[in-house]
Enzyme design. Structure first.
Site, PDB file in Angstrom:
ATOM      1  N   ASN A 160      28.951 -27.763 -60.013  1.00  0.00           N
ATOM      2  CA  ASN A 160      29.948 -28.767 -59.321  1.00  0.00           C
ATOM      3  C   ASN A 160      29.982 -29.699 -60.228  1.00  0.00           C
ATOM      4  OD1 ASN A 160      31.293 -30.596 -57.631  1.00  0.00           O
ATOM      5  ND2 ASN A 160      29.536 -30.601 -55.923  1.00  0.00           N
ATOM      6  N   THR A 192      33.261 -25.273 -59.763  1.00  0.00           N
ATOM      7  CA  THR A 192      33.870 -25.490 -58.337  1.00  0.00           C
ATOM      8  C   THR A 192      35.007 -26.410 -58.254  1.00  0.00           C
ATOM      9  OG1 THR A 192      32.325 -26.877 -57.619  1.00  0.00           O
ATOM     10  CG2 THR A 192      31.871 -24.742 -57.313  1.00  0.00           C
ATOM     11  N   ASP A 219      22.178 -30.559 -53.738  1.00  0.00           N
ATOM     12  CA  ASP A 219      21.705 -29.492 -52.528  1.00  0.00           C
ATOM     13  C   ASP A 219      23.059 -28.812 -52.044  1.00  0.00           C
ATOM     14  OD1 ASP A 219      19.292 -30.392 -52.938  1.00  0.00           O
ATOM     15  OD2 ASP A 219      19.286 -31.805 -51.249  1.00  0.00           O
ATOM     16  N   GLU A 224      26.125 -23.745 -49.757  1.00  0.00           N
ATOM     17  CA  GLU A 224      27.529 -22.863 -49.802  1.00  0.00           C
ATOM     18  C   GLU A 224      27.169 -21.552 -50.369  1.00  0.00           C
ATOM     19  OE1 GLU A 224      31.094 -24.549 -51.747  1.00  0.00           O
ATOM     20  OE2 GLU A 224      30.993 -26.377 -50.846  1.00  0.00           O
TER      21      GLU A 224
END
Length: 263
Positions: A160, A192, A219, A224
């Site tokens: 991410n 992502t 987290d 996800e």
């Protein structure tokens, strides 16, 4: 100047490691500098060959070894071959009571004969032996190795880029990517792009292509991925795939808790 001594045979029986692999090699940059190198079940020992007393000896624990590779040099006229082992031993932080892992690279030139192929085969033999011995040193609990994923494994790496104040991707390229290459671990990087991107991807993915999913984020991305696995029709099988957590968020509370309770 006499050439380096050939390596001694390496008895590697199927039921475990026995004996010592020993060889003498030159420095990667200076062929006047020679080292004796020995590999045992638990350590790689390196000692500079010198006529002066008090020769320095360095011992590397194989639990700190992530990989080793053999290769030819860039000069096609060079008959020698090389093998490089990568270690990440703990070292005390500067002006701190804590410890952290530091990268150490050990490279040796193999030029036992004038045949480039034979030298490369010898370098590959050492690289294979070091990798195999280090894999046997995987941490264990109740006699069972933590390293249940076969090696080399194929991983899907999910990052991410917004995590850790936008530094997660930089942490991956600056630290993790090189370690994966050194460990010869093939991976597919997924960055992502929006909320639930990872959930949707994991829900539809052909998981037979991967041996593990590794999440580098805070987290949220881990949740996800877990929800994506649970959304699948084959969730009971899918949830068995190993999950790795690389803390890349600001707090990393979940990663800290997992680490704490695994001790």
């Amino acid at each position: 100047r006499s050439p380096p001594a050939p390596s001694l045979p390496f008895p590697f029986p199927r039921n475990g490691f026995v004996g010592v692999l020993y060889g003498e090699f030159t420095d990667m940059l200076n062929d006047r500098v020679r080292y004796s190198v020995s590999l045992t079940e638990s350590a790689l020992t390196i000692q500079r060959i010198s006529s002066s007393p008090g020769r320095t000896k360095v011992v590397f624990n194989l639990t700190d070894c992530v990989g080793c590779r053999a290769y030819r040099g860039p000069d096609s006229a060079d008959v020698g071959a090389y093998f490089t082992a990568y270690f990440y031993p703990f070292k005390r932080r500067w002006m701190s009571a804590g410890v952290t892992r530091h990268r150490v690279e050990q490279c040796f030139r193999v030029a036992l004969v004038q045949d480039p192929l034979a030298n490369l085969q010898e370098a590959e033999r050492w690289a294979h032996a070091i990798r195999d011995a280090s894999a046997r040193q995987a941490p264990r609990r109740d006699g069972v190795a933590y390293m249940e994923v076969r090696r080399p494994c194929r991983i899907m790496m999910l990052v991410n880029p917004q995590s850790g104040r936008g530094q997660a991707l930089q942490l991956f390229t600056g630290h993790i990517q090189g370690m994966l290459t050194e460990a010869s671990v093939p991976y597919t990087l997924v960055i992502t792009e929006h909320q639930n991107h990872a959930r949707e991807l994991v829900r539809k993915a052909d998981l037979s292509q991967w041996d593990a999913l590794v999440i580098m984020s805070g987290d949220g991305l881990l949740f996800e991925v877990i929800n994506g696995l649970m959304d699948r029709e084959d969730w009971q099988e899918a949830i068995q795939i190993p999950l790795g957590i690389l803390p890349g968020g600001s707090g990393n509370a979940l990663a800290a808790s997992v680490h704490h309770y695994s001790q």
